[in-house]
Design an enzyme around this catalytic site. Structure first.
Site, short mmCIF file in Angstrom:
data_model
loop_
_atom_site.label_atom_id
_atom_site.label_comp_id
_atom_site.label_asym_id
_atom_site.label_seq_id
_atom_site.Cartn_x
_atom_site.Cartn_y
_atom_site.Cartn_z
N GLY A 47 45.47 41.49 64.15
CA GLY A 47 45.27 42.87 64.22
C GLY A 47 44.31 43.80 64.97
O GLY A 47 44.67 44.85 64.22
N GLY A 60 45.05 47.80 64.99
CA GLY A 60 44.30 48.94 63.36
C GLY A 60 43.30 49.00 63.24
O GLY A 60 42.87 48.87 64.76
N GLY A 80 40.37 46.19 64.02
CA GLY A 80 40.77 45.67 65.00
C GLY A 80 40.89 45.94 66.62
O GLY A 80 39.62 45.41 67.43
N TYR A 82 46.79 42.85 46.55
CA TYR A 82 45.47 42.94 47.56
C TYR A 82 44.08 41.97 47.74
O TYR A 82 44.42 41.05 48.19
CB TYR A 82 45.32 44.30 47.73
N ASN A 108 33.63 51.35 52.59
CA ASN A 108 35.58 52.41 53.03
C ASN A 108 34.51 52.90 54.57
O ASN A 108 33.29 52.76 54.88
CB ASN A 108 34.58 53.26 52.34
N ARG A 168 41.14 68.48 55.71
CA ARG A 168 41.29 69.66 54.96
C ARG A 168 40.35 70.28 55.48
O ARG A 168 40.80 72.18 55.60
CB ARG A 168 41.10 69.18 53.25
N TRP A 218 38.54 67.99 45.21
CA TRP A 218 38.90 66.69 43.92
C TRP A 218 37.80 66.27 42.77
O TRP A 218 37.00 66.17 43.72
CB TRP A 218 39.70 65.84 44.41
N ARG A 249 29.88 57.38 46.94
CA ARG A 249 30.44 56.92 47.57
C ARG A 249 29.90 56.12 49.05
O ARG A 249 28.59 57.11 48.93
CB ARG A 249 31.77 57.38 47.73
N1 LIG Z 1 39.82 50.88 56.61
C1 LIG Z 1 39.66 50.74 55.89
O1 LIG Z 1 38.15 51.54 55.00
C2 LIG Z 1 38.59 49.58 55.53
C3 LIG Z 1 38.06 49.21 54.54
C4 LIG Z 1 37.00 48.48 53.77
C5 LIG Z 1 37.67 47.21 54.74
N2 LIG Z 1 38.52 47.20 55.28
C6 LIG Z 1 39.72 46.11 56.03
O2 LIG Z 1 39.52 45.15 57.81
C7 LIG Z 1 40.84 44.78 57.47
C8 LIG Z 1 41.71 45.83 58.52
O3 LIG Z 1 42.51 47.07 58.06
P1 LIG Z 1 42.25 48.22 58.86
O4 LIG Z 1 42.35 49.23 58.17
O5 LIG Z 1 42.13 48.39 60.15
O6 LIG Z 1 44.01 48.55 58.45
P2 LIG Z 1 45.10 48.63 59.27
O7 LIG Z 1 44.52 49.81 60.24
O8 LIG Z 1 46.79 48.53 58.57
O9 LIG Z 1 45.75 47.62 60.21
C9 LIG Z 1 46.08 46.52 60.29
C10 LIG Z 1 46.67 46.18 61.16
O10 LIG Z 1 47.11 43.86 60.68
C11 LIG Z 1 48.23 44.21 61.42
N3 LIG Z 1 49.73 43.70 60.45
C12 LIG Z 1 49.40 43.66 59.35
N4 LIG Z 1 50.77 42.79 59.02
C13 LIG Z 1 50.83 41.69 59.55
C14 LIG Z 1 51.42 40.55 59.71
N5 LIG Z 1 52.60 40.65 59.35
N6 LIG Z 1 52.02 40.05 61.32
C15 LIG Z 1 50.76 40.23 62.04
N7 LIG Z 1 50.31 41.47 62.57
C16 LIG Z 1 49.75 42.49 61.25
C17 LIG Z 1 49.12 45.69 61.55
O11 LIG Z 1 50.22 45.70 62.13
P3 LIG Z 1 51.25 46.98 62.52
O12 LIG Z 1 49.74 48.05 63.20
O13 LIG Z 1 52.21 46.47 63.59
O14 LIG Z 1 51.09 46.69 61.24
C18 LIG Z 1 47.40 46.11 62.69
O15 LIG Z 1 47.48 45.95 63.98
C19 LIG Z 1 42.05 44.68 56.26
O16 LIG Z 1 41.26 43.74 55.54
C20 LIG Z 1 41.00 45.78 55.01
O17 LIG Z 1 40.94 45.70 54.29
C21 LIG Z 1 39.07 48.64 56.10
#
Ligand SMILES: NC(=O)c1ccc[n+]([C@@H]2O[C@H](COP(=O)([O-])OP(=O)(O)OC[C@H]3O[C@@H](n4cnc5c(N)ncnc54)[C@H](OP(=O)(O)O)[C@@H]3O)[C@@H](O)[C@H]2O)c1
Length: 326
Positions: free
Chosen positions: A21, A24, A27, A147, A176, A198, A213, A220
């Site tokens: 990932g 993302g 990542g 999820y 978060n 915003r 809101w 948080r």
């Molecule tokens: N963002 C937050 O506030 C937050 C808070 C707490 C925990 N987290 C956790 O951190 C982790 C990453 O979150 P994020 O915010 O970085 O999410 P994100 O930006 O949506 O990144 C997710 C990544 O996973 C890849 N992915 C999804 N489906 C896939 C598949 N089938 N095969 C290969 N790659 C795949 C996506 O690729 P594509 O770009 O090609 O779709 C993207 O690179 C998650 O477990 C999330 O729960 C995030």
């Protein structure tokens, strides 16, 4: 880029590390942090190159690439609307990604696997602040149950593989997050990026008032994604990491305080009004950081500084047409 020569990371520098990932928000931060410590044997695959839901593709990837370490930041993520509307996709994709990757990593003799989830794995009525021990102690929040169940299965798989096979497979649950690469979609984004957008738009268009809101009183917690990445690398240096650990700041702000801080960073001087007619959600959501602190790690980026950096990132992303609005 400044390469940190901190000897704490010596063992990581020499490893072949797969960041799942990597495109993302999380990542990308992990890749930045690894590059900053001089870890340059990184394995990175886009979803088009490797669909983690495809078991045979995942098995042959691990056999071929033979990483030493996996940082697992791949997931199908989304807001309340997406989670509620597509629970089947949320549970299937996240279960498959976790099960395929953890099992294939074990078979390919991966030494360390760090699985990332989120604090939505904890019960809806979890005690505040939320300790790791409240896992599975009560019903989950309905809107993201699919999820959360998939993430709980993933973290339990890591725990059971570690228990049975003695591998260093373990998990971290971030609070978060915010920072570069965040999602600024006008309706689907999280509260912090939504407020940045915003206030930015209100400032640009000279609006005299921004209405937020609810009552503005819910509390948080927010962690900069670069702090998260630092915490993840720290966990990877531990010879005996906790099976499951929270990563946050352990401190919180009200939504009204957050709005005032963002208004300040953006330079907005108009009025901020609350709208108590709209629902507030849970009054407090905060992680118990006792366990993570006991491993010798604390978050470093203060909220004011993090917001300032994030607004600069927002402006740069907008300038380059790279603002994420999915
Ligand atoms: N963002 C937050 O506030 C937050 C808070 C707490 C925990 N987290 C956790 O951190 C982790 C990453 O979150 P994020 O915010 O970085 O999410 P994100 O930006 O949506 O990144 C997710 C990544 O996973 C890849 N992915 C999804 N489906 C896939 C598949 N089938 N095969 C290969 N790659 C795949 C996506 O690729 P594509 O770009 O090609 O779709 C993207 O690179 C998650 O477990 C999330 O729960 C995030």
């Amino acid at each position: 880029m400044n390469i940190s020569s901190d000897s704490k990371f010596d063992s990581l520098r020499s490893q072949r590390i797969y960041v799942a990932g990597h495109g993302g928000m999380v990542g990308k931060a992990l890749v930045r942090a690894l590059q900053a410590i001089g870890a340059d044997d990184l394995v990175l695959k886009t979803r088009d190159e490797l669909d983690l839901c495809n078991q045979s593709a995942v098995e042959s990837f691990f056999e071929t690439e033979q990483p030493d370490c996996v940082l697992f930041a791949a997931a199908r993520v989304g807001g309340i609307h997406a989670n509620n509307t597509y629970p089947a996709e949320f549970i299937y994709d996240n279960l498959m990604m976790a099960a395929n990757s953890i099992h294939a990593a074990y078979r390919a003799n991966v030494k360390r696997f760090l699985f990332l989830g989120s604090t939505c794995i904890y019960p809806r009525m979890a005690p505040q602040p939320m300790p790791e021990s409240c896992l599975l102690s009560g019903p989950l929040e309905k809107t993201n149950e699919a999820y959360a169940l998939a993430k709980i299965a993933g973290l339990k798989m890591c725990e059971f593989y570690r228990q049975q096979y003695g591998v260093h497979f373990h998990s971290a649950m971030p609070t978060n997050l915010y920072g570069p690469g965040d999602n600024y979609h006008p309706e689907n984004s999280h509260v912090l990026p939504a407020l940045i957008r915003r206030f930015h738009e209100a400032q640009e268009s000279g609006q005299p008032e921004v209405v937020i809101w609810g009552t503005g009183q819910p509390r948080r917690e927010f962690l900069h994604v670069d702090d998260l990445a630092d915490g993840v690398l720290h966990l990877c240096t531990l010879p005996d990491p906790p099976n499951l650990v929270n990563i946050g700041t352990g401190t919180d702000v009200t939504i009204l305080e957050l709005s005032q801080k963002i208004a300040h960073v953006v330079g907005y001087e108009g009025k901020i009004t609350t709208n108590p007619a709209q629902p507030d959600g849970t009054p407090v959501k905060r992680t118990d950081m006792t366990l993570m602190h006991s491993t010798g790690w604390k978050s470093k980026i203060e909220l004011d500084d993090g917001l300032h950096r994030t607004y600069q990132d927002f402006l740069a992303e907008a300038r380059h047409g790279a603002l994420r609005q999915a």
